[in-house]
Design an enzyme around this catalytic site. Structure first.
Site, PDB file in Angstrom:
ATOM      1  N   ASP A  56       0.754  -1.260   0.037  1.00  0.00           N
ATOM      2  CA  ASP A  56      -0.155   0.009   0.141  1.00  0.00           C
ATOM      3  C   ASP A  56       0.724   1.508   0.240  1.00  0.00           C
ATOM      4  O   ASP A  56       0.130   2.597   0.023  1.00  0.00           O
ATOM      5  CB  ASP A  56      -0.951   0.208   1.278  1.00  0.00           C
ATOM      6  N   LYS A 101       3.035   1.403  -5.267  1.00  0.00           N
ATOM      7  CA  LYS A 101       4.123   1.077  -6.143  1.00  0.00           C
ATOM      8  C   LYS A 101       3.448   0.825  -7.363  1.00  0.00           C
ATOM      9  O   LYS A 101       3.901   1.480  -8.555  1.00  0.00           O
ATOM     10  CB  LYS A 101       4.776  -0.346  -5.762  1.00  0.00           C
ATOM     11  N   THR A 102       2.292   0.753  -7.292  1.00  0.00           N
ATOM     12  CA  THR A 102       1.352   0.151  -8.857  1.00  0.00           C
ATOM     13  C   THR A 102       0.576   1.471  -8.919  1.00  0.00           C
ATOM     14  O   THR A 102       0.838   1.772 -10.477  1.00  0.00           O
ATOM     15  CB  THR A 102       0.079  -0.625  -8.463  1.00  0.00           C
ATOM     16  N   HIS A 143       2.588  -7.317  -0.131  1.00  0.00           N
ATOM     17  CA  HIS A 143       2.464  -8.146   0.572  1.00  0.00           C
ATOM     18  C   HIS A 143       2.898  -9.346   1.116  1.00  0.00           C
ATOM     19  O   HIS A 143       3.270 -10.175   0.360  1.00  0.00           O
ATOM     20  CB  HIS A 143       0.577  -8.503   0.764  1.00  0.00           C
TER      21      HIS A 143
HETATM   22  N1  LIG Z   1      -2.632  10.341  -0.790  1.00  0.00           N
HETATM   23  C1  LIG Z   1      -2.089   9.290  -1.761  1.00  0.00           C
HETATM   24  N2  LIG Z   1      -1.987   7.966  -1.804  1.00  0.00           N
HETATM   25  C2  LIG Z   1      -1.319   7.156  -2.608  1.00  0.00           C
HETATM   26  C3  LIG Z   1      -0.366   7.722  -3.881  1.00  0.00           C
HETATM   27  N3  LIG Z   1      -0.545   6.678  -3.795  1.00  0.00           N
HETATM   28  C4  LIG Z   1      -0.265   5.374  -4.044  1.00  0.00           C
HETATM   29  N4  LIG Z   1      -1.992   6.080  -2.677  1.00  0.00           N
HETATM   30  C5  LIG Z   1      -3.220   5.562  -2.805  1.00  0.00           C
HETATM   31  O1  LIG Z   1      -2.474   4.457  -1.502  1.00  0.00           O
HETATM   32  C6  LIG Z   1      -3.460   2.884  -1.907  1.00  0.00           C
HETATM   33  C7  LIG Z   1      -2.090   2.535  -2.258  1.00  0.00           C
HETATM   34  O2  LIG Z   1      -1.729   2.487  -3.508  1.00  0.00           O
HETATM   35  P1  LIG Z   1      -0.843   1.418  -4.313  1.00  0.00           P
HETATM   36  O3  LIG Z   1      -0.367   2.044  -5.672  1.00  0.00           O
HETATM   37  O4  LIG Z   1      -2.058   0.033  -4.994  1.00  0.00           O
HETATM   38  O5  LIG Z   1      -0.245   0.330  -3.275  1.00  0.00           O
HETATM   39  P2  LIG Z   1       0.895  -0.626  -3.779  1.00  0.00           P
HETATM   40  O6  LIG Z   1       2.345  -0.358  -3.185  1.00  0.00           O
HETATM   41  O7  LIG Z   1       1.295  -0.794  -5.402  1.00  0.00           O
HETATM   42  O8  LIG Z   1       0.583  -2.332  -2.886  1.00  0.00           O
HETATM   43  P3  LIG Z   1       0.665  -3.540  -2.971  1.00  0.00           P
HETATM   44  O9  LIG Z   1       1.132  -3.492  -4.427  1.00  0.00           O
HETATM   45  O10 LIG Z   1      -0.620  -4.188  -2.696  1.00  0.00           O
HETATM   46  O11 LIG Z   1       1.595  -3.596  -2.109  1.00  0.00           O
HETATM   47  C8  LIG Z   1      -3.667   3.636  -3.322  1.00  0.00           C
HETATM   48  O12 LIG Z   1      -4.971   3.849  -1.911  1.00  0.00           O
HETATM   49  C9  LIG Z   1      -4.048   4.926  -3.288  1.00  0.00           C
HETATM   50  O13 LIG Z   1      -4.702   5.149  -4.025  1.00  0.00           O
HETATM   51  C10 LIG Z   1      -0.238   9.589  -2.963  1.00  0.00           C
HETATM   52  O14 LIG Z   1       0.960   9.241  -3.969  1.00  0.00           O
HETATM   53  N5  LIG Z   1      -0.892  10.004  -3.066  1.00  0.00           N
HETATM   54 MG   LIG Z   2       1.071  -2.916  -6.707  1.00  0.00          MG
END
Ligand SMILES: Nc1nc2c(ncn2[C@@H]2O[C@H](COP(=O)(O)OP(=O)(O)OP(=O)(O)O)[C@@H](O)[C@H]2O)c(=O)[nH]1
Ligand SMILES: [Mg+2]
Length: 390
Positions: A22, A25-26, A85
């Site tokens: 979270d 990254k994506t 995760h």
């Molecule tokens: N405020 C804010 N929220 C963000 C930002 N980038 C991501 N988010 C929020 O953080 C949450 C997780 O984002 P993801 O991009 O799915 O995170 P991840 O690191 O890919 O998660 P995993 O792949 O499951 O480990 C989402 O609700 C996004 O909208 C940012 O730059 N600012």
């Molecule tokens: Mg991701």
């Protein structure tokens, strides 16, 4: 319609996003493709094209690694978006095994979390030499707290053998950049500049015999079985004979593609799909190795230097002893192995020891190859092969 062939115009590198669940990254991966496509180079890949499995959207997390492609002014990149995760570390290691450099994504709101450190350790172990840090969610973070997070991250990098003082740390907001906010699209440019300049072009062993660790296996209806991965060394052409180590078979490469574009030959560093003649999908698995016939002999026994993670690093509470049988993560493979600690008999968390290992199945091994040791869903050790035995 015939597909357009891949044209090699810029040096190619493999990078990726890693870090705690979270932390964004994506979102950041999608934002990078958005900013570049707005500049007219490359195609925007939206978030739901990266996390596209039904379970991924239902749970709101990344499970499988996915690849996107983009170009900066000077380079062509294959980018692997890895899951954060803890349950999917196995997939993360597979992704990291093919990288020339990585973007460590750390949420400015949360700072270092368990998989921030674990990913860094695993990346180091599978040979990722260069890291650039994206302090994400900087739109929502308090600048002074973000300064503290930056200090913490630099310290963590140093503790894992990276140059914590000089690693570029760029404050970004994947979310705001996706929305097109100028301040944050400029931050994505700054991040890409840091990657372009800080991650050097690695030496590619194109003259060595061909070797590709298999990352994934797919079936293309009507055409056959395809394996994907990054070429570790050498070159391969359509029509070449190759051995599939693990499946113990030899075959011919009948097709070669990168990101859907056909190519005549692929070389060390390229992220490719190989179509293999007459091979069934069930015969080949992630962790197998496709190589020039006769160029490598898979082995089961080796000696290694192993660092046993301390309890604070998420490792075991109790020592290891001879007869311990964890999983070894070597390149894209995940193999069970028996540990023999010889005369020292036990190794406590925090210690580095020399051990003898006998794997459950033979894999290509060579001195200097890094690996991780995991047990019951957590990383307990990290090692480097010293000598390979019969
Ligand atoms: N405020 C804010 N929220 C963000 C930002 N980038 C991501 N988010 C929020 O953080 C949450 C997780 O984002 P993801 O991009 O799915 O995170 P991840 O690191 O890919 O998660 P995993 O792949 O499951 O480990 C989402 O609700 C996004 O909208 C940012 O730059 N600012
Ligand atoms: Mg991701």
């Amino acid at each position: 319609m015939p597909k357009t062939a891949y044209v090699r115009t810029k040096p190619h590198l493999n990078i990726g996003t890693m870090g705690h669940v979270d932390h964004g990254k994506t979102t950041l991966t999608a934002a990078i493709t958005k900013v570049l496509s707005d500049r007219g180079i490359g195609t925007f890949v939206p978030f739901d094209r990266i996390d596209r499995a039904p379970e991924e959207s239902a749970r709101g997390i990344t499970i499988n690694i996915s690849h996107v492609e983009y170009e900066t002014g000077t380079r062509h990149y294959a980018h692997v978006d890895m899951p954060g995760h803890a349950d999917f570390i196995k997939n993360m290691v597979t992704g990291a095994a093919q990288l020339d450099g990585a973007i460590l994504v750390v949420s400015a709101l949360d700072g270092i979390m368990p998989q921030t450190a674990e990913h860094l350790l695993l990346a180091k172990q599978v040979g990722v030499r260069h890291i650039v840090v994206a302090l994400n969610k900087a739109d929502a973070g308090d600048p002074e707290l973000t300064d503290l997070v930056e200090l913490e991250v630099r310290e963590l990098l140093g503790a894992h053998g990276y140059d914590g003082e000089h690693v570029p740390v760029v404050r970004v907001s994947g979310l705001r950049a996706l929305e097109g906010a100028p301040r944050w699209t400029a931050a994505i440019d700054a991040l890409l500049d840091a990657v372009d300049t800080y991650v050097p072009m690695p030496e590619r062993y194109v003259d060595a015999p061909f070797l590709l660790p298999v990352e994934n296996v797919l079936t293309i209806t009507g055409r056959g079985t395809v394996v994907t991965g990054a070429v570790e060394r050498g070159t391969v052409r359509v029509g070449d004979r190759v051995a599939v180590l693990g499946a113990e078979t030899e075959t011919t490469v009948t097709g070669l593609e990168t990101f859907g574009k056909p190519m005549e030959s692929a070389e060390a560093g390229d992220n490719v799909a190989l179509l293999l003649r007459g091979v069934h999908r069930e015969q080949v698995r992630r962790g197998h190795v496709v190589a020039a016939p006769g160029s490598v002999t898979p082995r089961r026994r080796f000696t290694a230097d192993v660092y046993v993670l301390s309890t604070e690093e998420g490792g075991r509470r109790t020592p290891l002893s001879t007869g311990y049988r964890p999983q070894f993560y070597i390149r894209t493979a995940d193999v069970v192995g028996d540990l023999d600690l010889g005369e020292c008999a036990v190794a406590r968390p925090g210690e580095t020891v020399t051990v003898a290992v006998e794997l459950g199945r033979a894999v290509p091994l060579e001195p200097g190859l890094g690996f991780a040791i995991r047990e019951g869903g957590r990383t307990v050790g990290a090692g480097t092969v010293r000598t390979v035995e019969g």
